[in-house]
Design a protein around this motif. Structure first.
Motif, PDB file in Angstrom:
ATOM      1  N   ASP A  48      46.660  31.439 108.283  1.00  0.00           N
ATOM      2  CA  ASP A  48      47.066  31.959 107.084  1.00  0.00           C
ATOM      3  C   ASP A  48      48.559  32.170 107.433  1.00  0.00           C
ATOM      4  O   ASP A  48      49.113  32.285 108.194  1.00  0.00           O
ATOM      5  CB  ASP A  48      46.416  33.060 106.881  1.00  0.00           C
ATOM      6  CG  ASP A  48      45.002  32.978 106.547  1.00  0.00           C
ATOM      7  OD1 ASP A  48      44.514  31.945 106.354  1.00  0.00           O
ATOM      8  OD2 ASP A  48      44.301  34.031 106.908  1.00  0.00           O
ATOM      9  N   GLU A  49      49.231  32.426 106.161  1.00  0.00           N
ATOM     10  CA  GLU A  49      50.815  32.451 106.199  1.00  0.00           C
ATOM     11  C   GLU A  49      51.067  33.545 105.158  1.00  0.00           C
ATOM     12  O   GLU A  49      50.819  33.148 103.856  1.00  0.00           O
ATOM     13  CB  GLU A  49      51.485  31.114 105.950  1.00  0.00           C
ATOM     14  CG  GLU A  49      53.043  31.247 106.176  1.00  0.00           C
ATOM     15  CD  GLU A  49      53.691  30.024 105.989  1.00  0.00           C
ATOM     16  OE1 GLU A  49      54.869  29.958 106.369  1.00  0.00           O
ATOM     17  OE2 GLU A  49      53.098  28.963 105.240  1.00  0.00           O
ATOM     18  N   LEU A  50      51.528  34.832 105.464  1.00  0.00           N
ATOM     19  CA  LEU A  50      52.074  35.694 104.419  1.00  0.00           C
ATOM     20  C   LEU A  50      53.553  35.713 104.179  1.00  0.00           C
ATOM     21  O   LEU A  50      54.422  35.604 104.971  1.00  0.00           O
ATOM     22  CB  LEU A  50      51.869  37.086 105.100  1.00  0.00           C
ATOM     23  CG  LEU A  50      51.928  38.192 104.222  1.00  0.00           C
ATOM     24  CD1 LEU A  50      51.090  39.459 104.201  1.00  0.00           C
ATOM     25  CD2 LEU A  50      53.533  38.917 104.425  1.00  0.00           C
ATOM     26  N   PHE A  51      53.861  35.538 102.911  1.00  0.00           N
ATOM     27  CA  PHE A  51      55.318  35.546 102.279  1.00  0.00           C
ATOM     28  C   PHE A  51      55.271  37.008 101.617  1.00  0.00           C
ATOM     29  O   PHE A  51      54.621  37.254 100.741  1.00  0.00           O
ATOM     30  CB  PHE A  51      55.262  34.828 101.188  1.00  0.00           C
ATOM     31  CG  PHE A  51      55.430  33.086 101.840  1.00  0.00           C
ATOM     32  CD1 PHE A  51      56.632  32.493 101.908  1.00  0.00           C
ATOM     33  CD2 PHE A  51      54.219  32.294 101.889  1.00  0.00           C
ATOM     34  CE1 PHE A  51      56.665  31.110 102.435  1.00  0.00           C
ATOM     35  CE2 PHE A  51      54.217  31.030 102.391  1.00  0.00           C
ATOM     36  CZ  PHE A  51      55.496  30.340 102.577  1.00  0.00           C
ATOM     37  N   LEU A  52      56.450  37.783 102.073  1.00  0.00           N
ATOM     38  CA  LEU A  52      56.712  38.963 101.257  1.00  0.00           C
ATOM     39  C   LEU A  52      58.130  38.810 100.795  1.00  0.00           C
ATOM     40  O   LEU A  52      59.127  38.468 101.594  1.00  0.00           O
ATOM     41  CB  LEU A  52      56.701  40.243 102.401  1.00  0.00           C
ATOM     42  CG  LEU A  52      57.317  41.482 102.066  1.00  0.00           C
ATOM     43  CD1 LEU A  52      56.569  42.096 100.823  1.00  0.00           C
ATOM     44  CD2 LEU A  52      57.428  42.460 103.235  1.00  0.00           C
ATOM     45  N   VAL A  53      58.406  39.212  99.556  1.00  0.00           N
ATOM     46  CA  VAL A  53      59.673  38.979  99.085  1.00  0.00           C
ATOM     47  C   VAL A  53      60.666  40.311  99.273  1.00  0.00           C
ATOM     48  O   VAL A  53      60.229  41.273  98.846  1.00  0.00           O
ATOM     49  CB  VAL A  53      59.752  38.474  97.646  1.00  0.00           C
ATOM     50  CG1 VAL A  53      61.115  38.401  97.149  1.00  0.00           C
ATOM     51  CG2 VAL A  53      59.231  37.111  97.435  1.00  0.00           C
ATOM     52  N   VAL A  92      66.716  33.809  97.900  1.00  0.00           N
ATOM     53  CA  VAL A  92      65.499  34.651  98.166  1.00  0.00           C
ATOM     54  C   VAL A  92      65.475  35.222  99.667  1.00  0.00           C
ATOM     55  O   VAL A  92      65.584  34.344 100.585  1.00  0.00           O
ATOM     56  CB  VAL A  92      64.024  34.025  97.831  1.00  0.00           C
ATOM     57  CG1 VAL A  92      62.978  34.932  98.069  1.00  0.00           C
ATOM     58  CG2 VAL A  92      64.079  33.588  96.510  1.00  0.00           C
ATOM     59  N   GLY A  93      65.354  36.398  99.972  1.00  0.00           N
ATOM     60  CA  GLY A  93      65.136  36.976 101.253  1.00  0.00           C
ATOM     61  C   GLY A  93      63.779  37.165 101.403  1.00  0.00           C
ATOM     62  O   GLY A  93      63.078  38.031 100.533  1.00  0.00           O
ATOM     63  N   ILE A  94      63.298  36.694 102.445  1.00  0.00           N
ATOM     64  CA  ILE A  94      61.698  36.811 102.429  1.00  0.00           C
ATOM     65  C   ILE A  94      61.554  37.421 103.964  1.00  0.00           C
ATOM     66  O   ILE A  94      62.200  37.243 105.086  1.00  0.00           O
ATOM     67  CB  ILE A  94      60.638  35.890 102.450  1.00  0.00           C
ATOM     68  CG1 ILE A  94      61.061  34.530 103.426  1.00  0.00           C
ATOM     69  CG2 ILE A  94      60.860  35.278 101.070  1.00  0.00           C
ATOM     70  CD1 ILE A  94      60.214  33.328 103.388  1.00  0.00           C
ATOM     71  N   VAL A  95      60.128  37.963 104.231  1.00  0.00           N
ATOM     72  CA  VAL A  95      59.586  38.110 105.308  1.00  0.00           C
ATOM     73  C   VAL A  95      58.078  37.545 105.491  1.00  0.00           C
ATOM     74  O   VAL A  95      57.509  37.195 104.646  1.00  0.00           O
ATOM     75  CB  VAL A  95      59.043  39.592 105.585  1.00  0.00           C
ATOM     76  CG1 VAL A  95      58.289  39.816 106.905  1.00  0.00           C
ATOM     77  CG2 VAL A  95      60.387  40.656 105.597  1.00  0.00           C
ATOM     78  N   LEU A  96      58.312  36.493 106.785  1.00  0.00           N
ATOM     79  CA  LEU A  96      56.922  35.983 106.889  1.00  0.00           C
ATOM     80  C   LEU A  96      56.261  36.491 108.265  1.00  0.00           C
ATOM     81  O   LEU A  96      56.681  36.941 108.979  1.00  0.00           O
ATOM     82  CB  LEU A  96      57.286  34.556 107.489  1.00  0.00           C
ATOM     83  CG  LEU A  96      58.115  33.450 106.283  1.00  0.00           C
ATOM     84  CD1 LEU A  96      58.606  32.588 107.162  1.00  0.00           C
ATOM     85  CD2 LEU A  96      56.984  33.098 105.628  1.00  0.00           C
ATOM     86  N   ILE A  97      55.039  36.613 107.787  1.00  0.00           N
ATOM     87  CA  ILE A  97      54.107  37.022 109.155  1.00  0.00           C
ATOM     88  C   ILE A  97      53.040  35.841 109.428  1.00  0.00           C
ATOM     89  O   ILE A  97      52.310  35.476 108.507  1.00  0.00           O
ATOM     90  CB  ILE A  97      53.306  38.331 108.802  1.00  0.00           C
ATOM     91  CG1 ILE A  97      54.091  39.301 108.439  1.00  0.00           C
ATOM     92  CG2 ILE A  97      52.318  38.558 110.053  1.00  0.00           C
ATOM     93  CD1 ILE A  97      53.761  40.657 108.168  1.00  0.00           C
ATOM     94  N   GLU A  98      53.184  35.308 110.439  1.00  0.00           N
ATOM     95  CA  GLU A  98      52.538  34.079 110.901  1.00  0.00           C
ATOM     96  C   GLU A  98      52.020  34.134 112.396  1.00  0.00           C
ATOM     97  O   GLU A  98      52.504  34.785 112.999  1.00  0.00           O
ATOM     98  CB  GLU A  98      53.322  32.660 110.749  1.00  0.00           C
ATOM     99  CG  GLU A  98      54.035  32.536 109.817  1.00  0.00           C
ATOM    100  CD  GLU A  98      55.034  31.427 109.641  1.00  0.00           C
ATOM    101  OE1 GLU A  98      55.360  31.013 108.616  1.00  0.00           O
ATOM    102  OE2 GLU A  98      55.808  31.463 110.715  1.00  0.00           O
ATOM    103  N   THR A  99      50.822  33.696 112.472  1.00  0.00           N
ATOM    104  CA  THR A  99      50.295  33.577 113.993  1.00  0.00           C
ATOM    105  C   THR A  99      51.422  32.780 114.838  1.00  0.00           C
ATOM    106  O   THR A  99      51.982  31.787 114.245  1.00  0.00           O
ATOM    107  CB  THR A  99      49.014  32.582 113.950  1.00  0.00           C
ATOM    108  OG1 THR A  99      48.118  33.504 113.010  1.00  0.00           O
ATOM    109  CG2 THR A  99      48.271  32.615 115.198  1.00  0.00           C
ATOM    110  N   VAL A 100      51.339  33.246 115.861  1.00  0.00           N
ATOM    111  CA  VAL A 100      52.406  32.354 116.946  1.00  0.00           C
ATOM    112  C   VAL A 100      52.349  30.930 117.153  1.00  0.00           C
ATOM    113  O   VAL A 100      53.231  29.993 117.451  1.00  0.00           O
ATOM    114  CB  VAL A 100      52.557  33.153 118.204  1.00  0.00           C
ATOM    115  CG1 VAL A 100      52.722  34.585 118.280  1.00  0.00           C
ATOM    116  CG2 VAL A 100      51.249  32.840 119.119  1.00  0.00           C
ATOM    117  N   THR A 101      51.168  30.426 116.892  1.00  0.00           N
ATOM    118  CA  THR A 101      50.960  28.887 116.809  1.00  0.00           C
ATOM    119  C   THR A 101      51.402  28.315 115.564  1.00  0.00           C
ATOM    120  O   THR A 101      51.208  26.968 115.357  1.00  0.00           O
ATOM    121  CB  THR A 101      49.156  28.651 116.908  1.00  0.00           C
ATOM    122  OG1 THR A 101      48.686  29.305 116.105  1.00  0.00           O
ATOM    123  CG2 THR A 101      49.043  29.300 118.433  1.00  0.00           C
TER     124      THR A 101
END
Length: 125
Positions: A48-53, A92-101
């Motif tokens: 899964d991939e989280l996008f936070l603006v 756009v400035g974002i934060v991503l939270i992603e598994t290291v793989t």
């Protein structure tokens, strides 16, 4: 242990579509990125991939579904296996939270694909 400011971390990002790892929580990277234009249609088969603006407006195109539109403070999780394409009509400035793989553009490799070694720089925590 230290604190970090997402807006300050975004000031260190100088190229669009080039995520920068700013932290790690167990097997998840916390990344910041600046986006402008569009990347490429891709998916992440196993993650899964989280996008936070943080600032700006982000549209995430989803294959076979309505687009998701995000404003500052909003986030969306793209489920694993869902083809998507992030689009930013203005920066756009974002934060991503992603598994290291998680590979930047999944199995799709384009000129703009950024390897994890570049994303890590010297900031892995």
């Amino acid at each position: 242990m230290s604190t970090a400011s997402l807006t300050a971390e975004l000031e260190h990002v100088h190229e669009h579509w080039t995520p920068r790892v700013v932290g790690r929580v167990n097997d998840q990277y916390v990344k910041v990125a600046k986006l402008l234009g569009e990347l490429v249609w891709h998916d992440h088969a196993d993650e899964d991939e989280l996008f936070l603006v943080v600032y700006g407006e982000l549209r995430i195109q989803l294959e076979g579904q309505d687009d998701v539109r995000l404003s500052p403070g909003e986030f969306f999780v793209v489920p694993k296996g869902v083809r998507h394409n992030p689009v930013a009509e203005q920066e756009v400035g974002i934060v991503l939270i992603e598994t290291v793989t998680t590979a930047h553009t999944g199995d799709v490799v384009v000129d703009g694909t950024v390897p994890i070694e570049t994303q890590l720089g010297s900031s892995e925590s």
